[in-house]
Write a protein that holds these residues in place. Structure first.
Motif, PDB file in Angstrom:
ATOM      1  N   GLN A   1      13.898  39.767  55.029  1.00 57.29           N
ATOM      2  CA  GLN A   1      12.955  40.105  53.960  1.00 57.29           C
ATOM      3  C   GLN A   1      12.682  38.889  53.083  1.00 57.29           C
ATOM      4  O   GLN A   1      11.532  38.663  52.663  1.00 57.29           O
ATOM      5  CB  GLN A   1      13.519  41.248  53.117  1.00 57.29           C
ATOM      6  CG  GLN A   1      12.584  41.691  51.987  1.00 57.29           C
ATOM      7  CD  GLN A   1      13.195  42.764  51.110  1.00 57.29           C
ATOM      8  OE1 GLN A   1      14.293  43.232  51.374  1.00 57.29           O
ATOM      9  NE2 GLN A   1      12.501  43.144  50.067  1.00 57.29           N
ATOM     10  N   ALA A   2      13.718  38.106  52.788  1.00 66.54           N
ATOM     11  CA  ALA A   2      13.514  36.896  51.973  1.00 66.54           C
ATOM     12  C   ALA A   2      12.593  35.916  52.669  1.00 66.54           C
ATOM     13  O   ALA A   2      11.731  35.303  52.041  1.00 66.54           O
ATOM     14  CB  ALA A   2      14.864  36.242  51.673  1.00 66.54           C
ATOM     15  N   VAL A   3      12.740  35.765  53.997  1.00 67.67           N
ATOM     16  CA  VAL A   3      11.869  34.856  54.745  1.00 67.67           C
ATOM     17  C   VAL A   3      10.451  35.401  54.799  1.00 67.67           C
ATOM     18  O   VAL A   3       9.468  34.667  54.612  1.00 67.67           O
ATOM     19  CB  VAL A   3      12.429  34.642  56.163  1.00 67.67           C
ATOM     20  CG1 VAL A   3      11.455  33.820  57.001  1.00 67.67           C
ATOM     21  CG2 VAL A   3      13.780  33.946  56.087  1.00 67.67           C
ATOM     22  N   LEU A   4      10.328  36.709  55.053  1.00 69.28           N
ATOM     23  CA  LEU A   4       9.007  37.322  55.173  1.00 69.28           C
ATOM     24  C   LEU A   4       8.234  37.227  53.862  1.00 69.28           C
ATOM     25  O   LEU A   4       7.031  36.937  53.851  1.00 69.28           O
ATOM     26  CB  LEU A   4       9.154  38.787  55.603  1.00 69.28           C
ATOM     27  CG  LEU A   4       7.850  39.559  55.833  1.00 69.28           C
ATOM     28  CD1 LEU A   4       7.054  38.923  56.956  1.00 69.28           C
ATOM     29  CD2 LEU A   4       8.147  41.016  56.156  1.00 69.28           C
ATOM     30  N   GLU A   5       8.907  37.478  52.735  1.00 67.24           N
ATOM     31  CA  GLU A   5       8.239  37.444  51.438  1.00 67.24           C
ATOM     32  C   GLU A   5       8.180  36.040  50.843  1.00 67.24           C
ATOM     33  O   GLU A   5       7.559  35.838  49.807  1.00 67.24           O
ATOM     34  CB  GLU A   5       8.966  38.382  50.467  1.00 67.24           C
ATOM     35  CG  GLU A   5       8.924  39.849  50.894  1.00 67.24           C
ATOM     36  CD  GLU A   5       9.655  40.750  49.915  1.00 67.24           C
ATOM     37  OE1 GLU A   5      10.172  40.206  48.917  1.00 67.24           O
ATOM     38  OE2 GLU A   5       9.694  41.964  50.134  1.00 67.24           O
ATOM     39  N   GLY A   6       8.833  35.067  51.473  1.00 65.25           N
ATOM     40  CA  GLY A   6       8.799  33.692  50.974  1.00 65.25           C
ATOM     41  C   GLY A   6       9.474  33.539  49.619  1.00 65.25           C
ATOM     42  O   GLY A   6       9.015  32.761  48.778  1.00 65.25           O
ATOM     43  N   ARG A   7      10.584  34.268  49.411  1.00 64.41           N
ATOM     44  CA  ARG A   7      11.298  34.160  48.142  1.00 64.41           C
ATOM     45  C   ARG A   7      11.948  32.781  48.030  1.00 64.41           C
ATOM     46  O   ARG A   7      12.688  32.359  48.914  1.00 64.41           O
ATOM     47  CB  ARG A   7      12.386  35.244  48.047  1.00 64.41           C
ATOM     48  CG  ARG A   7      11.856  36.670  48.049  1.00 64.41           C
ATOM     49  CD  ARG A   7      11.217  37.029  46.718  1.00 64.41           C
ATOM     50  NE  ARG A   7      10.869  38.428  46.640  1.00 64.41           N
ATOM     51  CZ  ARG A   7      11.669  39.379  46.165  1.00 64.41           C
ATOM     52  NH1 ARG A   7      12.867  39.052  45.719  1.00 64.41           N
ATOM     53  NH2 ARG A   7      11.291  40.637  46.136  1.00 64.41           N
ATOM     54  N   GLU A   8      11.702  32.092  46.922  1.00 67.22           N
ATOM     55  CA  GLU A   8      12.215  30.745  46.738  1.00 67.22           C
ATOM     56  C   GLU A   8      13.318  30.759  45.688  1.00 67.22           C
ATOM     57  O   GLU A   8      13.187  31.393  44.651  1.00 67.22           O
ATOM     58  CB  GLU A   8      11.111  29.782  46.301  1.00 67.22           C
ATOM     59  CG  GLU A   8      10.049  29.536  47.353  1.00 67.22           C
ATOM     60  CD  GLU A   8      10.576  28.719  48.517  1.00 67.22           C
ATOM     61  OE1 GLU A   8      11.707  28.201  48.414  1.00 67.22           O
ATOM     62  OE2 GLU A   8       9.866  28.608  49.528  1.00 67.22           O
TER      63      GLU A   8
END
Length: 844
Positions: free
Chosen positions: A274-281
C-alpha cells in the motif's frame, strides 16, 4: 491299367491312419452302391467304372453304405484341412522371414543408438523396477570430476557439491517412485556444470547426465548464479523486512518500487504494498531532491535529516546509495541519540559557562592527567600563559612549571610532595589541603577524583576571608544597636548560612524567640523555627541559597510572602560586605489585601476565558469526527444495501440522524466561535448575487419551515443587486436569524424576511409574531449559551445569535433586536459591501 485310389495327408500320421481305415473297410467286403461310387468319382475325378470294378458285383447293406459314406466324408475333410494347413505353413514361414529381417534391423539401430549414447560427454542411468540395479550407459569427461566406475557414479555426494547432491537425490527419488520428471543444473567439486534430465518411459526411469560446454555451460552457470542471487536477494529482503529501520528502493525516476514493514509503519499504511502503491514518502521533497542531486555511484548520500513520523519530529541517519536501476536507502532513527547529544552539549556548555564565571579557580584533568578545562580565575591565580594552558599540559608538568616560577610552597622533599599531591588520581575520596604560597596567600585546595578517571581541582583563596571576618565582626558590633531600633524586620547572615544578628521586629513578625534566633544559629534552624508561621520550606531554602552563594557579584532580590497568620511581608535580600547577606521584612498586609482582591478577580476572569477557549478549541475538534461517523453510518443504515429496517428501527434511525445533525450544528457553531476568538477567522470576499443568495436560503429552510408549520415570506425590491462579502458567512447569518424566528413562532404564523439596499449596504430584517423576548433578557440575547428554551419549539445551545453578531462584526456591520413579550421580535442587520481581500478577525 486299373486306377488305384491313394489317400494322402501332409500331416504327420494323417495319411497312414486314413489309409489303414479304408483298407479295413475294404477287407470286410463292404461295398458301395452305384450312387455312392458316383459321388466318390465326382469327388476324386475317377470314373464310375473304377468303383464298380474295385468293389465288384456284390451288393452292400444300408449300414455298410452309411459307414463307407462317413469314411469317404472324413477323407474329404482331411484333404481340405491338409490344403489349409499347407497354406498356413507358407504364411507362417513368410512372417518368420519378415520377423528375422525386422530383428536384424532393430539390432542395427540399437547398435547405432548405443554408439551415440556411449558418447564421452553424456551418461544415462536407467532404472527398471524399484529394486533392480540400474544400467549405466556412456561416460562423462574426466575433467568434470565424475567417477568413471559405475559403482562410484551414483554416490553423488562424493563428486557433487552438497546442495547439488541433495537436490539431485531428491529429484531422482521423485522420478523413480512418483514418475515426476525434472531438469536440474548441478555443480561438481571441480566447479564444472552438468545438466541432468529425468524422464519416465515404458515403465523405466531415465536420468541423463550431460557435460555442458561453451554457451550451454555458460547459460547453466548463469542459471545457477541467478538461483544463488535470487536466494541471496530473498534472504536480504527477509532480513530487511525484520529490521526496525525503514528501508526503501526506488527506480531511476525516483519512484518507490519496494519498502519494508518498518517503512510502512512509519508512513502509517497497513502494508508495504500500500505504501508503494500510494507513493507515501518518509522524507520531504527538499531532502529527496538533495539526495538525487548529491548522490553518485561512488559516493552515497549520508546525512542526518529530520522528518515527521506519527506526528512527532524525528531525526534519521539516512544512507542512500545509487544502483544501476535506481537507488536504495535506509533510515536509522537517531532521535534519542540527537536528544542526548544536544542535552550533553547543553549540559557541558552550561557547566563550562558556570565554572568560567566562578571567582573560584577551577581546573579539570582527564584520566591521563592532562588539563581538560580551566576557568579564568585559574589562569589569573597562577598567571600562566594561555598558549601553555591550551596545549593541555600534564598535571606533573604543570606543577613543575609552577615550582620553577616560585609560586608553590617550598617543600623539603619535592618528589614526595608531588607524588602525594598526584595520588588523588588513585584515590576514591576527596582530598582537602592548605597551600601557603610564597606571596602570602593561603589556598584551600580541594581535589575530587572522577569515577570515570581524572579529577577536579578547586583552589579557594582564604586570604581575603580572614580579613573580611575581622572587619565583619567590627561592623556587627557597630550596626547592632542601629538595627535593633528599626521598624522593619532585619536579619543578617554570614556566608556560612549562620545568623549574625537579628532585631526584635524580625522576631516579632515571624513569632520566634530570641533564643531561637541567637547568633550562630544556622539558617536551617531559623527555617525550622519559622515553620509554624510559614509552612513553605522552599521559601527559606531559596533564602539560604542566596545567602550561601559563592558568586562574587550576588544580586539583590525582592519579593512578597504571606504568613499563615495572614500577614503579608515584603522581603528584600541585600548582599553586604564580608560576604554577608541581610534579609529585611516589611509588613504590607493592608495594602496587599486590597490589591490582591482585584488581582484575584481579574485572574479568575482571565483563566475562565482561557479555559473556555481551550475547551472550545479541543473538544469541538474531538466531537466533530465521531459525529460525522454517526451521521454517515446512520445514512448507511437507511439505504437498502444494509437490509430492510422495521418501522421502529427506521424511526430510531431517524431520531439518531436528526439528533446527530443538531449536535453537529452545535459543534460547528462552537468551532466557529473558537476560530473567531482565536483571531484566525478569515473572510473570503466575493461578489454575491443577493437574489440567488435568498433563493438558496429559502431552499435550505424548506424542511425546517414544514416541520414547524411556519410560512416564510421574503420581501425584496425588483433589483436587489450584488454585494461583496463572504457568501458562506452571510448565508449562515440569514439562516441563523430565520431559524431562530421559526423556532419561536407558533404553527400557522408567518416569518417575514425583508431586504433592501441603503447605498452600498445590504440591510435586511427578520420579523416573527412569536412570544417575544422579556425586556430584562434583551441585553443578553447576543451572549453565548444564553437561550430562552422554554418559549421555543426546540431547545438549543444559545449560540445562534452570538454567531450572528460575530459574523456581522467581521463584516464591519451591525445587528440590533427589537422585541416585547407576546408582540414578536424583529432582528435588523446591516452588511456593508467590502473589497475582495482577506480579513483576519481579531480575538474578542
Amino acid at each position: 491299367m486299373t486306377p488305384v485310389l491313394r489317400l494322402t495327408h501332409h500331416g504327420a500320421n494323417g495319411g497312414r491312419v486314413i489309409g489303414q481305415k479304408a483298407m479295413r473297410w475294404l477287407r470286410c467286403g463292404t461295398m458301395l452302391r452305384g450312387s455312392a461310387l458316383g459321388i466318390t468319382g465326382g469327388v476324386f475325378g475317377t470314373e464310375p467304372v473304377f468303383a464298380h470294378s474295385l468293389i465288384g458285383t456284390d451288393t452292400f447293406s444300408s449300414a455298410e453304405m452309411i459307414g463307407f459314406s462317413l469314411v469317404i466324408g472324413a477323407i474329404s475333410a482331411t484333404l481340405l484341412s491338409t490344403l489349409w494347413l499347407v497354406r498356413q505353413r507358407n504364411t507362417v514361414w513368410a512372417e518368420s522371414q519378415e520377423a528375422r529381417t525386422a530383428l536384424s534391423e532393430a539390432n542395427q539401430r540399437i547398435s547405432r543408438y548405443q554408439a551415440l549414447i556411449a558418447d564421452k560427454n553424456r551418461r544415462i542411468v536407467i532404472w527398471d523396477g524399484e529394486a533392480e540395479k540400474p544400467e549405466q550407459l556412456g561416460h562423462l569427461p574426466v575433467e568434470t570430476g565424475a567417477p568413471q566406475q559405475e559403482a562410484d557414479f551414483l554416490a553423488f555426494g562424493r563428486w557433487l557439491k552438497p546442495a547439488s547432491a541433495a537436490d539431485l537425490d531428491q529429484a531422482i527419488e521423485k522420478l523413480r517412485f512418483n514418475a515426476q520428471s525434472f531438469d536440474l543444473i548441478v555443480e561438481t567439486h571441480r566447479d564444472e556444470v552438468l545438466e541432468v534430465q529425468g524422464r519416465v518411459s515404458g515403465g523405466r526411469a531415465f536420468a541423463r547426465f550431460v557435460a555442458l560446454n561453451n554457451l550451454r555451460a555458460e547459460l547453466a552457470e548463469l542459471k545457477i548464479e541467478k538461483a544463488r542471487l535470487t536466494s541471496t536477494i530473498e534472504s536480504f529482503e527477509g532480513l530487511l523486512e525484520s529490521v526496525e529501520q525503514p528501508v526503501w528502493q526506488r527506480d531511476n525516476n525516483g519512484k518507490l518500487i519496494w519498502v519494508n514493514q518498518a517503512y510502512s509503519d512509519a508512513v502509517e499504511t497497513l502494508t508495504p504494498d500500500q505504501a508503494v502503491l500510494e507513493g507515501r514518502e518518509i522524507l520531504n521533497t527538499i531532502t529527496r531532491e538533495k539526495i538525487r542531486a548529491t548522490m553518485t555511484p561512488v559516493s552515497p548520500f549520508i546525512d542526518t535529516v529530520s522528518t515527521v513520523v506519527h506526528g512527532n519530529r524525528t531525526f534519521f541517519d539516512v544512507v542512500d546509495t545509487k544502483t544501476p536501476n535506481g537507488s536504495c536507502g535506509m533510515a536509522i532513527n537517531v532521535s534519542r541519540e540527537e536528544a542526548l547529544r544536544e542535552e550533553l552539549n547543553r549540559t557541558l556548555k552550561s557547566h563550562a559557562e558556570t565554572l568560567d564565571h566562578l571567582a573560584t579557580p577551577v581546573a579539570i584533568f582527564d584520566g591521563e592527567r592532562k588539563l581538560q578545562f580551566y576557568n579564568q580565575a585559574f589562569q589569573q591565580l597562577w598567571d600562566l600563559d594561555l598558549a601553555f594552558l591550551e596545549s593541555r599540559p600534564d598535571h606533573s608538568e604543570l606543577l613543575d612549571r609552577l615550582r620553577s616560577a616560585g609560586k608553590l610552597p617550598e617543600q623539603l622533599s619535592w618528589k614526595a610532595w608531588k607524588e602525594n599531591t598526584l595520588s588523588v588520581y588513585r584515590s576514591i575520596d576527596t582530598q582537602t589541603v592548605l597551600w601557603h604560597l610564597p606571596n602570602g596567600q593561603t589556598l584551600r585546595v580541594i581535589a575530587s577524583a572522577h569515577p570515570q578517571g581524572g579529577a577536579t581541582w578547586v583552589f579557594e583563596n582564604l586570604t581575603e576571608q580572614v580579613d573580611l571576618e575581622t572587619r565583619y565582626n567590627t561592623l556587627v558590633q557597630v550596626q547592632g544597636e542601629t538595627i535593633d531600633h528599626l521598624s522593619e524586620g532585619v536579619a543578617v547572615f554570614g556566608p556560612d548560612g549562620r545568623i549574625r544578628l537579628s532585631n526584635p521586629a524580625f522576631r516579632a513578625l515571624w513569632g520566634i524567640t530570641e533564643a531561637e534566633a541567637a547568633p550562630g544559629t544556622h539558617i536551617r534552624g531559623i527555617e525550622t523555627a519559622c515553620l509554624p508561621s510559614y509552612d513553605k520550606p522552599d521559601g527559606w531554602r531559596a533564602f539560604g541559597k542566596m545567602i550561601t552563594s559563592f558568586e562574587d557579584e550576588r544580586p539583590s532580590s525582592q519579593g512578597t510572602i504571606e504568613l499563615l497568620s495572614g500577614l503579608v511581608l515584603d522581603y528584600g535580600v541585600t548582599p553586604l560586605p564580608n560576604a554577608q547577606t541581610m534579609l529585611t521584612f516589611v509588613n504590607i498586609t493592608d495594602s496587599v489585601r486590597a490589591e490582591r482582591a482585584l488581582l484575584e478577580k481579574n485572574e479568575a476572569l482571565r483563566k475562565a476565558d482561557e479555559l473556555k477557549n481551550d475547551f472550545v478549541q479541543h473538544v469541538s475538534y474531538e466531537l466533530r469526527s465521531p459525529l460525522t461517523n454517526i451521521i454517515g453510518f446512520t445514512d448507511l443504515l437507511k439505504t437498502s444495501a444494509i437490509g430492510p429496517l422495521n418501522e421502529r428501527q427506521a424511526e430510531y434511525v431517524d431520531h439518531i440522524s436528526t439528533s446527530s445533525s443538531v449536535l453537529l450544528t452545535i459543534v460547528n457553531d462552537i468551532l466557529d466561535l473558537a476560530t473567531v476568538d482565536a483571531g484566525i477567522m478569515r473572510l473570503n470576499y466575493s461578489e454575491i448575487d443577493l437574489t440567488d443568495l435568498l433563493d438558496d436560503v429559502s431552499m435550505q429552510m424548506t424542511d425546517r419551515l414544514q416541520e414547524g408549520g411556519v410560512t416564510l415570506e421574503i420581501m425584496v425590491p425588483p433589483q436587489l443587486g450584488e454585494i461583496v462579502a463572504d457568501q458562506q458567512r452571510l448565508k449562515q447569518i440569514l439562516i441563523k436569524i430565520v431559524t431562530n424566528a421559526v423556532n419561536f413562532s407558533r404553527e400557522g404564523e408567518t416569518v417575514v424576511l425583508k431586504c433592501w439596499r441603503e447605498g452600498a449596504d445590504f440591510v435586511f430584517s427578520v420579523t416573527d409574531t412569536g412570544c417575544g423576548i422579556p425586556e430584562d433578557m434583551l441585553p443578553s440575547v447576543f451572549k453565548r449559551f444564553s437561550s430562552n428554551a422554554k418559549s421555543g419549539k426546540r431547545s438549543g445551545a444559545g449560540l445562534g445569535l452570538s454567531i450572528v453578531e460575530s459574523f456581522v462584526s467581521l463584516h464591519n456591520g451591525s445587528v440590533s433586536i427589537n422585541s416585547a413579550p407576546n408582540q414578536g421580535t424583529t432582528v435588523v442587520c446591516r452588511i456593508p459591501s467590502g473589497t475582495i481581500s482577506h480579513t483576519v478577525a481579531a480575538a474578542e
